[in-house]
Design a protein around this motif. Structure first.
Motif, PDB file in Angstrom:
ATOM      1  N   TRP A  54       1.397   8.129   6.386  1.00 41.90           N
ATOM      2  CA  TRP A  54       1.202   8.774   5.085  1.00 41.90           C
ATOM      3  C   TRP A  54       0.279   7.908   4.231  1.00 41.90           C
ATOM      4  O   TRP A  54       0.424   6.685   4.175  1.00 41.90           O
ATOM      5  CB  TRP A  54       2.574   8.937   4.432  1.00 41.90           C
ATOM      6  N   ASN A  88      -1.337  13.822  -0.996  1.00 44.51           N
ATOM      7  CA  ASN A  88      -0.865  13.146   0.205  1.00 44.51           C
ATOM      8  C   ASN A  88      -1.693  13.600   1.393  1.00 44.51           C
ATOM      9  O   ASN A  88      -1.888  14.800   1.606  1.00 44.51           O
ATOM     10  CB  ASN A  88       0.605  13.492   0.476  1.00 44.51           C
ATOM     11  N   TYR A  99      -2.469  12.596   5.757  1.00 43.55           N
ATOM     12  CA  TYR A  99      -1.722  12.043   6.883  1.00 43.55           C
ATOM     13  C   TYR A  99      -2.663  11.706   8.029  1.00 43.55           C
ATOM     14  O   TYR A  99      -3.678  12.378   8.245  1.00 43.55           O
ATOM     15  CB  TYR A  99      -0.641  13.036   7.340  1.00 43.55           C
ATOM     16  N   THR A 131       6.499  13.789  -2.784  1.00 43.52           N
ATOM     17  CA  THR A 131       6.825  12.848  -1.713  1.00 43.52           C
ATOM     18  C   THR A 131       7.549  13.558  -0.572  1.00 43.52           C
ATOM     19  O   THR A 131       8.127  14.638  -0.767  1.00 43.52           O
ATOM     20  CB  THR A 131       7.720  11.709  -2.238  1.00 43.52           C
ATOM     21  N   ARG A 139      -2.186   8.203   0.302  1.00 42.05           N
ATOM     22  CA  ARG A 139      -2.428   8.973  -0.923  1.00 42.05           C
ATOM     23  C   ARG A 139      -3.832   8.701  -1.440  1.00 42.05           C
ATOM     24  O   ARG A 139      -4.339   7.596  -1.346  1.00 42.05           O
ATOM     25  CB  ARG A 139      -1.398   8.579  -2.006  1.00 42.05           C
TER      26      ARG A 139
END
Length: 363
Positions: free
Chosen positions: A24, A37, A39, A254, A26
């Motif tokens: 993860w 977010n 990935y 989150t 940001r």
């Protein structure tokens, strides 16, 4: 209820592992919702990037920091976009060109992104102008909407000139694990979520977010669209095809557990909005702009008014197309809505748990 398994947020330019081979990160956004977010999925011979962030501020430098410090000597091998919105595709073209790698996206998202990423203010045609007037925004709304039409070009590197299509049921094999594409509709045309059964992880993009609700909008390019119908159908289907205990990796807020709880909340949230709009149109004929306080209790600034009107119209189109609202055009060219559903009083009593809400038994 929702639970949040990760107390710490990844620092700028850093990765945080959330499952085997799943990381993860940001990136900043220049708006009230100040982050997205993203990935990274580790493969045997490289990395898959899931969404890219906007082409703004320090985002490219943060990506370079990740490339330099966190790839373990392996290259980027693909970019996947959940959907076309610029916070998800703003740097997709740049990453694909830098690493010479393919771009995976659904066809509907790719084509929509191409149109909007190349649009300029002069492409704001009479149909868009009429839509703003029909909503009750007047000339000020027309001018604001026209000005915003070219905004995506300023925050999006040109999209790749080719793509690899993903669709419902597509399987991407990454490090020996299968990630299945589950498509949702309503927030965008063919939003792709990625679900890995062996990890029990869902990368949900904007389709399921824990603390905010995704915008479901009608705009001038399809003024009679019914995205809320598609959205609600998608949420119902997700309840059927995805497990309740999956770890959900959203595009904002989150990661969380509690997928089915959140899906049911989102469905009920929009059902509450629908019945509130019907009730507000019982004793008056109102425009979309006049009905905004029914859905939004806070003051709306210039940044949010367009999205708010689009969301309101999505609910009104849903009710109008189901025959629960009547629509007419007033002397100023605005659509005005009036409730015509004779079941509304009974449904309102049921929602307030009235003692006289029992329907007679049919024989």
């Amino acid at each position: 209820m929702l639970t949040y398994p990760f107390a710490e947020l990844p620092l700028p330019g850093e990765l945080q592992q959330v499952a085997e081979g799943v990381y993860w990160l940001r990136m900043p956004l220049p708006m009230a919702l100040d982050h997205i977010n993203l990935y990274l999925l580790e493969d045997e011979d490289g990395w898959w990037v899931i969404d890219s962030g906007m082409d703004v501020g320090p985002t490219r430098d943060l990506w370079e920091q990740i490339f330099d410090q966190h790839l373990k000597g392996k290259p980027i091998k693909a970019v996947v976009a959940t959907h076309w919105h610029p916070d998800h595709t703003g740097l997709a073209g740049w990453i694909c060109d830098r690493w010479r790698v393919p771009f995976y996206i659904s066809e509907g998202e790719y084509l929509t992104g191409l149109v909007f990423s190349r649009a300029e203010s002069e492409h704001f045609g009479w149909t868009n102008e009429l839509h703003q007037l029909r909503c009750g925004r007047g000339q000020k709304g027309v001018d604001s909407s026209r000005k915003s039409m070219g905004g995506m070009r300023r925050i999006t590197h040109p999209l790749p000139t080719s793509f690899r299509r993903i669709e419902e049921g597509t399987r991407l094999t990454i490090n020996g694990k299968h990630w299945r594409i589950v498509v949702g509709n309503g927030h965008s045309p063919e939003h792709a979520c990625l679900f890995c059964e062996s990890l029990n992880v869902l990368i949900s993009g904007d389709q399921v977010i824990p603390r905010i609700t995704s915008n479901i909008s009608v705009s001038g390019h399809e003024p009679e669209g019914n995205p809320l119908k598609a959205w609600l159908a998608s949420l119902e289907r997700f309840l059927e095809v995805l497990p309740a205990d999956a770890l959900v990796l959203p595009a904002h807020n989150t990661p969380f557990h509690g997928l089915h709880y959140r899906l049911r909340y989102l469905i009920e949230h929009h059902e509450d909005h629908l019945i509130a709009l019907e009730e507000a149109c019982v004793d008056r004929q109102a425009t979309a702009v006049e009905l905004l306080p029914v859905l939004f209790k806070r003051e709306l600034d210039d940044q949010h008014i367009g999205l708010a009107v689009g969301e309101c119209v999505a609910h009104l189109n849903y009710l109008f197309q189901r025959g629960q609202l009547e629509r007419s055009v007033d002397a100023d060219g605005c659509f005005r809505y009036r409730s015509v559903d004779d079941t509304l009083p009974l449904r309102l009593r049921k929602r307030s748990h009235s003692a006289d809400d029992v329907e007679p038994i049919q024989v």
